[in-house]
Design an enzyme around this catalytic site. Structure first.
Site, PDB file in Angstrom:
ATOM      1  N   SER A 213       0.819  -1.207   0.000  1.00 46.29           N
ATOM      2  CA  SER A 213       0.000   0.000   0.000  1.00 46.29           C
ATOM      3  C   SER A 213       0.863   1.272   0.000  1.00 46.29           C
ATOM      4  CB  SER A 213      -0.940  -0.066   1.204  1.00 46.29           C
ATOM      5  OG  SER A 213      -1.944   0.887   1.088  1.00 46.29           O
TER       6      SER A 213
ATOM      7  N   HIS B 218      -7.993  -5.433   1.345  1.00 43.47           N
ATOM      8  CA  HIS B 218      -6.757  -4.753   1.717  1.00 43.47           C
ATOM      9  C   HIS B 218      -6.115  -5.353   2.970  1.00 43.47           C
ATOM     10  CE1 HIS B 218      -4.316  -1.343   0.573  1.00 43.47           C
ATOM     11  NE2 HIS B 218      -4.165  -1.005   1.836  1.00 43.47           N
TER      12      HIS B 218
END
Ligand SMILES: *[C@@H]1O[C@H](CO)[C@@H](O)[C@H](O)[C@H]1NC(C)=O
Ligand SMILES: *[C@@H]1O[C@H](CO)[C@@H](O)[C@H](O)[C@H]1NC(C)=O
Ligand SMILES: *[C@@H]1O[C@H](CO)[C@@H](O)[C@H](O)[C@H]1NC(C)=O
Length: 422
Positions: free
Chosen positions: A187, A395
């Site tokens: 990320s 995620h």
């Protein structure tokens, strides 16, 4: 009915506000002492730091201190001995960098069968883990006191990419005597790498391979309403909060972090609830319940959130609104002074010359598939872009799922091997 809904809304709003404020306020009697927590039944793993926790599972780690050009003192970890590696370590070294509000601990919170730090070091790679400025391992400076100087907290992903990532790369290369390394960024850990390649291309040349796990560059299509609301609230409140000196947010030891850590480990029921909150954060519509075990949930909230600056959170609020991956937006007038144009300049994604592998999930509410595909189209040397097969992969799964060894590790291993000499 309508009034009931409004009341529910009020309750949710007020609770959220209380929790959010609690994430800014530190109180003098916190953090609660470790011995006390242990006696209250907190899981042991949640109370240990990186070196201690890896040691618990038979891994030996070292702590390294790195000072950036602008004086920030960062802590890195190196796993020098992995439980299941009985041969000489492969080279070059691998540098693994966490996402927003995380620390290196996020790669070990899911335990030795799933934590990426364990899987990668077990495969005999010389693994280093970074911690970027502002989290609890990297909360130091040669001149500034993070508790007293608001200037310490004046940073965004832009500075992390410009200073922290290069400093960590230099340290790993100097220490090991290699001239290149392989980089894995989760990320924000990838987004900051892209910033570095754009602004300091000579550093990009020190990297043989970038593996971007849910790489965060553009955030235009981010679906998570909670994340959008949160970052945009910080964007609106940035000025007033700064005036009150409230510039460190989501730190370990903040009232809410302590409360959440307490609540999430309390029982299986509250643990489950905490997993649901994580999933809601990711994407309201379809959660991936079950991929994160109760044990992981109870442990991870001892290390998460790990802290960052108010300004960095607010900057994500900006990113949500832009179709570009660009530098910090000061507003038209100041942009003219700073950049010579009303719009902030874009980061130069053509300068990301290293070979890139992207691995992302279709159910990721924070880094949307569309934005990853946009990024892949802009980077010149993408060798493979892999959508994880599991349609519910989100995620949080990248660091906390119990299934990483089947879903994402095989590809990581395949490419690391390809870019490793014997
Ligand atoms: C981790 O814990 C060990 C043992 O208590 C301690 O010596 C070390 O300083 C700690 N490291 C960090 C970075 O907090
Ligand atoms: C996880 O929580 C459930 C209840 O939600 C419980 O039945 C189960 O035993 C827990 N698993 C572990 C490994 O503790
Ligand atoms: C972007 O990077 C590429 C490759 O290094 C370079 O050729 C190009 O001039 C850069 N563009 C800008 C606007 O700096």
């Amino acid at each position: 009915m309508a009034s009931k809904r409004i009341n529910t809304f009020k309750v949710v709003f007020v609770s959220l506000a209380v929790v959010a404020v609690g994430f800014i306020i530190r109180t003098p009697w916190l953090p609660i002492r470790r011995e006390l927590k242990a006696s209250l039944g907190y899981p042991r793993d949640s109370l240990l730091n990186f070196t201690e926790l890896t040691a618990e599972y038979g891994y030996v780690s070292e702590e390294h201190e790195v000072v950036t050009e602008d004086g920030y003192i960062l802590t890195m970890f190196r796993i020098v001995q992995a439980r299941n590696c009985h041969q000489k370590k492969r080279s070059p070294p691998v540098l693994l960098v966490h996402g927003l509000l995380q620390s290196s601990d996020s790669f070990i919170d899911s335990g030795p069968n799933a934590g990426l730090a364990y899987l990668i070091s077990d495969a005999c790679y010389d693994l280093w883990l970074g911690n970027v400025r502002g989290n609890y391992y990297s909360r130091g400076h040669t001149r500034l006191d993070p508790n007293k100087d608001p200037k310490y907290w004046k940073f965004y992903i832009d500075e992390i990419g410009y200073y922290d990532i290069p400093a960590m790369i230099d340290h790993v290369l100097d220490y090991t005597g290699n001239d290149k390394l392989n980089y894995i960024g989760f990320s924000q850990g990838s987004g900051t790498f892209l910033v570095m390649c754009s602004e300091r291309p000579s550093y990009c040349e020190k990297v043989q391979l970038l593996i971007g796990l849910a790489p965060a560059a553009r955030q235009f299509n981010t679906k998570s309403k909670l994340f959008r609301t949160l970052t945009q609230t910080f964007e609106v409140l940035e000025g007033p909060l700064e005036n009150y000196g409230l510039v460190e947010v989501f730190s370990k030891g903040a009232v809410s972090q302590e409360f959440v850590a307490f609540f999430c480990q309390l029982s299986h029921f509250t643990g489950k609830l905490c997993e649901q909150v994580l999933d809601v954060f990711d994407y309201v519509d379809s959660s991936h319940l079950g991929s994160i075990t109760n044990e992981t949930t109870r442990v991870l909230f001892g290390h998460f959130p790990a802290g960052t600056s108010l300004h960095n959170m607010a900057r994500y609020g900006q990113s949500m609104k832009s179709k570009r991956f660009e530098k910090f937006n000061y507003g038209k007038e100041k942009n003219l002074v700073m950049y010579g144009s009303e719009e902030p300049p874009r980061y130069n994604l053509s300068a990301v010359t290293a070979p890139v592998v992207c691995i992302y999930g279709s159910n990721d509410g924070l880094v949307d598939t569309k934005d990853v595909e946009w990024l892949v189209g802009k980077i010149p040397n993408v060798i493979e872009s892999i959508k994880v097969e599991d349609p519910l992969w989100n995620h949080m799964d990248v660091t906390y799922s119990q299934y990483t060894s089947d879903t994402i590790f095989p590809k990581i291993n395949e490419y690391l091997l390809k870019y490793t000499s014997a």
